[in-house]
Motif scaffolding. Structure first.
Motif, PDB file in Angstrom:
ATOM      1  N   ILE A 160       4.529  11.519   6.006  1.00  0.00           N
ATOM      2  CA  ILE A 160       4.371  10.117   6.415  1.00  0.00           C
ATOM      3  C   ILE A 160       4.162   9.343   4.927  1.00  0.00           C
ATOM      4  O   ILE A 160       3.000   9.416   4.302  1.00  0.00           O
ATOM      5  N   TYR A 161       4.812   8.098   4.808  1.00  0.00           N
ATOM      6  CA  TYR A 161       4.688   7.205   3.762  1.00  0.00           C
ATOM      7  C   TYR A 161       4.772   5.838   4.319  1.00  0.00           C
ATOM      8  O   TYR A 161       5.686   5.261   4.929  1.00  0.00           O
ATOM      9  N   ASN A 162       3.700   5.167   3.954  1.00  0.00           N
ATOM     10  CA  ASN A 162       3.497   3.879   4.082  1.00  0.00           C
ATOM     11  C   ASN A 162       3.845   3.586   5.757  1.00  0.00           C
ATOM     12  O   ASN A 162       4.683   2.692   6.262  1.00  0.00           O
ATOM     13  N   VAL A 210      10.406   8.089  -2.028  1.00  0.00           N
ATOM     14  CA  VAL A 210       8.979   8.033  -2.090  1.00  0.00           C
ATOM     15  C   VAL A 210       8.742   8.414  -3.669  1.00  0.00           C
ATOM     16  O   VAL A 210       9.435   8.962  -4.336  1.00  0.00           O
ATOM     17  N   PRO A 211       7.422   7.646  -4.132  1.00  0.00           N
ATOM     18  CA  PRO A 211       7.155   7.807  -5.346  1.00  0.00           C
ATOM     19  C   PRO A 211       6.688   9.256  -5.723  1.00  0.00           C
ATOM     20  O   PRO A 211       6.039   9.726  -5.152  1.00  0.00           O
ATOM     21  N   GLU A 257       0.533  15.300  -3.248  1.00  0.00           N
ATOM     22  CA  GLU A 257      -0.004  15.543  -2.147  1.00  0.00           C
ATOM     23  C   GLU A 257       0.997  16.559  -1.658  1.00  0.00           C
ATOM     24  O   GLU A 257       0.271  17.614  -0.795  1.00  0.00           O
ATOM     25  N   LEU A 258       2.275  17.133  -2.185  1.00  0.00           N
ATOM     26  CA  LEU A 258       2.887  18.197  -1.826  1.00  0.00           C
ATOM     27  C   LEU A 258       1.878  19.530  -2.400  1.00  0.00           C
ATOM     28  O   LEU A 258       1.781  20.454  -1.577  1.00  0.00           O
ATOM     29  N   MET A 261       0.827  -1.145   0.039  1.00  0.00           N
ATOM     30  CA  MET A 261      -0.090  -0.049  -0.063  1.00  0.00           C
ATOM     31  C   MET A 261       0.883   1.248  -0.032  1.00  0.00           C
ATOM     32  O   MET A 261       1.784   1.403   0.658  1.00  0.00           O
ATOM     33  N   ASN A 262       0.483   2.300  -0.906  1.00  0.00           N
ATOM     34  CA  ASN A 262       1.490   3.350  -0.887  1.00  0.00           C
ATOM     35  C   ASN A 262       0.605   4.444  -0.336  1.00  0.00           C
ATOM     36  O   ASN A 262       0.262   5.510  -0.989  1.00  0.00           O
ATOM     37  N   ALA A 263       0.557   4.422   0.913  1.00  0.00           N
ATOM     38  CA  ALA A 263      -0.168   5.530   1.674  1.00  0.00           C
ATOM     39  C   ALA A 263       0.883   6.869   1.853  1.00  0.00           C
ATOM     40  O   ALA A 263       1.817   6.640   2.567  1.00  0.00           O
TER      41      ALA A 263
END
Length: 173
Positions: free
Chosen positions: A56-58, A126-127, A134-135, A1-3
């Motif tokens: 926050i990433y994953n 980060v992708p 998001e940025l 999951m890429n949250a």
């Protein structure tokens, strides 16, 4: 999951001049953020707005309270550069003003990812596309928070430059 989630917080954890006084940071979506921002700006004659940007990433905190900055405007100026057409993917410094351990934090493109070199020991990937999406969303949220709440910044602050970047990105949508 890429949250992936980015948020802006106003305030700071402590004041080195008064270590017994601890101030909690609040997200800009919290109504308390407005008063906190007014107080900080008044205290600093409109030059500085303390806080931090969380990434926050994953479920891994890449940026958080440890990356406290004395000037959210400068931090957001360095982040917003990644959204501009002139950014070529090369190494770019992220400013966390007066936060010594993170004075050399950089970000650069590495294939389909941004490589974030937080300090000499920590590096994250980060992708690119989810990060930029998001940025951009949080950059707009931060600038609109400043505009809508009519925060007063001094002429010497980087607020005008941030507004120009905001308007340029908004037009190029």
């Amino acid at each position: 999951m890429n949250a992936l989630k980015i948020n802006t917080f106003i305030g700071r954890q402590y004041d080195s001049n008064f270590p017994e006084v601890i101030t909690d940071a609040v997200p800009i979506t919290n109504p308390l953020a407005v008063d906190k921002a007014y107080n900080i700006l008044e205290e600093n004659e409109g030059d500085y707005l303390y806080g931090f940007v969380s990434l926050i990433y994953n479920d891994v905190v890449i940026f958080g309270e440890e990356q406290l900055t004395e000037c959210l405007l400068d931090t957001w100026s360095t982040f917003s550069y990644l959204l501009e057409s002139r950014y070529d993917g090369s190494k770019h410094h992220i400013i966390f003003l007066d936060n010594y351990p993170y004075i050399n934090t950089t970000i650069q493109e590495n294939g389909q990812y941004y490589e974030i070199q937080l300090d000499q020991y920590q590096c994250f990937l980060v992708p690119i596309e989810p990060f930029k999406k998001e940025l951009k969303k949080e950059f707009f949220n931060f600038v609109e928070f400043c505009k809508n709440e009519k925060l007063w910044f001094s002429e010497e602050s980087s607020y005008r430059g941030l507004l120009e970047t905001y308007n340029e990105i908004k037009i190029s949508k």
